[in-house]
Design a protein around this motif. Structure first.
Motif, mmCIF file in Angstrom:
data_model
loop_
_atom_site.group_PDB
_atom_site.id
_atom_site.type_symbol
_atom_site.label_atom_id
_atom_site.label_comp_id
_atom_site.label_asym_id
_atom_site.label_seq_id
_atom_site.Cartn_x
_atom_site.Cartn_y
_atom_site.Cartn_z
ATOM 1 N N GLU A 141 0.848 -1.187 0.000
ATOM 2 C CA GLU A 141 0.000 0.000 0.000
ATOM 3 C C GLU A 141 0.882 1.234 0.000
ATOM 4 N N GLN A 142 0.572 2.144 -0.895
ATOM 5 C CA GLN A 142 1.397 3.341 -1.025
ATOM 6 C C GLN A 142 0.538 4.521 -1.421
ATOM 7 N N SER A 143 0.800 5.658 -0.797
ATOM 8 C CA SER A 143 0.095 6.890 -1.136
ATOM 9 C C SER A 143 0.744 7.520 -2.362
ATOM 10 N N VAL A 144 -0.065 7.972 -3.296
ATOM 11 C CA VAL A 144 0.430 8.493 -4.564
ATOM 12 C C VAL A 144 0.852 9.955 -4.413
ATOM 13 N N THR A 145 2.050 10.245 -4.899
ATOM 14 C CA THR A 145 2.514 11.623 -5.052
ATOM 15 C C THR A 145 3.123 11.755 -6.432
ATOM 16 N N ALA A 146 3.124 12.961 -6.959
ATOM 17 C CA ALA A 146 3.733 13.180 -8.269
ATOM 18 C C ALA A 146 5.222 12.864 -8.224
ATOM 19 N N GLN A 147 5.874 13.175 -7.119
ATOM 20 C CA GLN A 147 7.313 12.966 -7.010
ATOM 21 C C GLN A 147 7.667 11.485 -7.084
ATOM 22 N N MET A 148 6.912 10.633 -6.400
ATOM 23 C CA MET A 148 7.261 9.217 -6.392
ATOM 24 C C MET A 148 6.996 8.551 -7.747
ATOM 25 N N LEU A 149 6.181 9.171 -8.591
ATOM 26 C CA LEU A 149 5.926 8.614 -9.916
ATOM 27 C C LEU A 149 7.068 8.912 -10.889
ATOM 28 N N GLN A 150 7.910 9.885 -10.563
ATOM 29 C CA GLN A 150 9.138 10.179 -11.309
ATOM 30 C C GLN A 150 8.889 10.558 -12.765
ATOM 31 N N GLY A 151 7.765 11.189 -13.039
ATOM 32 C CA GLY A 151 7.488 11.645 -14.392
ATOM 33 C C GLY A 151 7.799 13.116 -14.577
ATOM 34 N N ASN A 152 7.491 13.634 -15.752
ATOM 35 C CA ASN A 152 7.705 15.056 -16.034
ATOM 36 C C ASN A 152 6.639 15.925 -15.377
ATOM 37 N N SER A 153 5.450 15.378 -15.190
ATOM 38 C CA SER A 153 4.355 16.162 -14.612
ATOM 39 C C SER A 153 4.556 16.386 -13.124
ATOM 40 N N ASP A 154 4.047 17.504 -12.633
ATOM 41 C CA ASP A 154 4.151 17.825 -11.215
ATOM 42 C C ASP A 154 2.825 17.618 -10.484
ATOM 43 N N TYR A 155 1.974 16.744 -11.022
ATOM 44 C CA TYR A 155 0.714 16.405 -10.370
ATOM 45 C C TYR A 155 0.240 15.056 -10.898
ATOM 46 N N SER A 156 -0.735 14.472 -10.211
ATOM 47 C CA SER A 156 -1.402 13.244 -10.650
ATOM 48 C C SER A 156 -2.852 13.317 -10.203
ATOM 49 N N LEU A 157 -3.747 12.758 -10.990
ATOM 50 C CA LEU A 157 -5.155 12.672 -10.567
ATOM 51 C C LEU A 157 -5.294 11.868 -9.286
ATOM 52 N N TYR A 158 -4.297 11.042 -8.995
ATOM 53 C CA TYR A 158 -4.402 10.125 -7.856
ATOM 54 C C TYR A 158 -3.588 10.591 -6.647
ATOM 55 N N GLU A 159 -3.117 11.841 -6.672
ATOM 56 C CA GLU A 159 -2.386 12.346 -5.516
ATOM 57 C C GLU A 159 -3.250 12.235 -4.258
ATOM 58 N N GLY A 160 -2.671 11.650 -3.219
ATOM 59 C CA GLY A 160 -3.395 11.470 -1.973
ATOM 60 C C GLY A 160 -4.151 10.160 -1.882
ATOM 61 N N TRP A 161 -4.323 9.456 -3.015
ATOM 62 C CA TRP A 161 -4.954 8.137 -2.986
ATOM 63 C C TRP A 161 -3.948 7.118 -2.444
ATOM 64 N N THR A 162 -4.437 6.209 -1.622
ATOM 65 C CA THR A 162 -3.618 5.078 -1.210
ATOM 66 C C THR A 162 -4.045 3.872 -2.027
ATOM 67 N N LEU A 163 -3.141 3.373 -2.860
ATOM 68 C CA LEU A 163 -3.426 2.256 -3.746
ATOM 69 C C LEU A 163 -2.726 1.002 -3.231
ATOM 70 N N LYS A 164 -3.408 -0.120 -3.350
ATOM 71 C CA LYS A 164 -2.878 -1.392 -2.864
ATOM 72 C C LYS A 164 -2.534 -2.281 -4.046
ATOM 73 N N GLY A 165 -1.242 -2.584 -4.172
ATOM 74 C CA GLY A 165 -0.751 -3.380 -5.290
ATOM 75 C C GLY A 165 0.123 -2.537 -6.201
ATOM 76 N N TRP A 166 1.439 -2.752 -6.132
ATOM 77 C CA TRP A 166 2.376 -1.924 -6.908
ATOM 78 C C TRP A 166 3.423 -2.806 -7.584
ATOM 79 N N PRO A 167 3.890 -2.395 -8.761
ATOM 80 C CA PRO A 167 5.029 -3.085 -9.379
ATOM 81 C C PRO A 167 6.287 -2.810 -8.577
ATOM 82 N N ILE A 168 7.076 -3.835 -8.330
ATOM 83 C CA ILE A 168 8.321 -3.673 -7.573
ATOM 84 C C ILE A 168 9.542 -4.112 -8.375
ATOM 85 N N GLY A 169 9.314 -4.667 -9.560
ATOM 86 C CA GLY A 169 10.434 -5.082 -10.394
ATOM 87 C C GLY A 169 10.022 -5.189 -11.845
#
Length: 240
Positions: A185-213
């Motif tokens: 489980e991880q809370s979404v931030t634009a920074q942790m997504l490491q993209g060019n954008s400085d925002y995400s529609l899912y900022e503040g959402w806690t999503l369960k299930g993430w790619p780790i490799g």
């Protein structure tokens, strides 16, 4: 309101009819709700399983026009209703929706300001496709992991003529693999997504299930959210 779903449904229905009359396979992108899905399926049924492929996007599986996100949510086709969200999830589960694409646009937040008319359309989406399918699909709605693999890997590979080089785990196929932690489980931030954008529609959402490799042709490229390998992209030829 300037782009009601009836307009999208009418356009999809028309192009689907034309494609079948001239014998052309068709890939319809970014469908946003129940009405357009029903119209496409009606043509598919009329032509006895014609090659009409249907793609939707994560934002149509999570957000509605009533969400309090202002111009950040501007996209074409626009966000619809809760009922449309559930209709698309049902389409994924029963196999009528073939793929999920991102419609990714890496623009910055300052392009999404002002009135709905002045704000630019689109937003980032690639990095959150899999977490949304796992969190909202697998965990919340009982979508199978097999179905997630189908709509993100096997179906696109088959539709675009690169199967079985891509889209399956088999001797002779490229060893392209994504390893996920279903319980993470991880809370979404634009920074942790490491993209060019400085925002995400899912900022503040806690999503369960993430790619780790991530493994590309047998070479590990991402581990625990960090890129660890060099660029290794290759052009591949499509079949007919």
């Amino acid at each position: 309101e300037s782009r009601p779903q009836v307009v999208e449904a009418q356009a999809a229905h028309s192009v689907a009819l034309y494609a079948q009359e001239i014998g052309c396979p068709l890939y319809i992108v970014h469908i946003s709700g129940a009405m357009v899905l029903e119209e496409i399926l009606s043509v598919r049924e009329r032509y006895d399983g014609a090659p009409i492929y249907i793609e939707t996007c994560p934002h149509y599986l999570t957000h509605t026009s009533d969400d309090d996100i202002g111009p950040l949510g501007k996209v074409n086709p626009p966000l619809r209703t809760k009922e449309d969200i559930e209709a698309l999830w049902e389409g994924i589960k029963n196999g009528t929706v073939d793929t999920v694409g991102s419609d990714h646009n890496s623009r910055k937040r300052d392009k999404k300001t002002g009135s709905i008319w002045k704000s630019a359309a689109g937003f980032p989406g690639t990095a959150t496709i899999l977490p949304i399918l796992l969190s909202e699909g697998v965990h919340r709605r009982g979508v199978s992991l097999t179905k997630v693999a189908e709509i993100t890997a096997m179906n696109p590979a088959q539709i675009f003529g690169v199967f079985p080089q891509k889209g399956t785990i088999a001797v002779g196929s490229d060893a392209d693999l994504t390893i996920v932690n279903l319980g993470k489980e991880q809370s979404v931030t634009a920074q942790m997504l490491q993209g060019n954008s400085d925002y995400s529609l899912y900022e503040g959402w806690t999503l369960k299930g993430w790619p780790i490799g991530t493994v590309i042709r047998g070479q590990q490229m991402m581990r625990d959210g960090q890129v660890i390998g060099p660029p290794v992209g290759q052009e591949i030829s499509r079949g007919t």
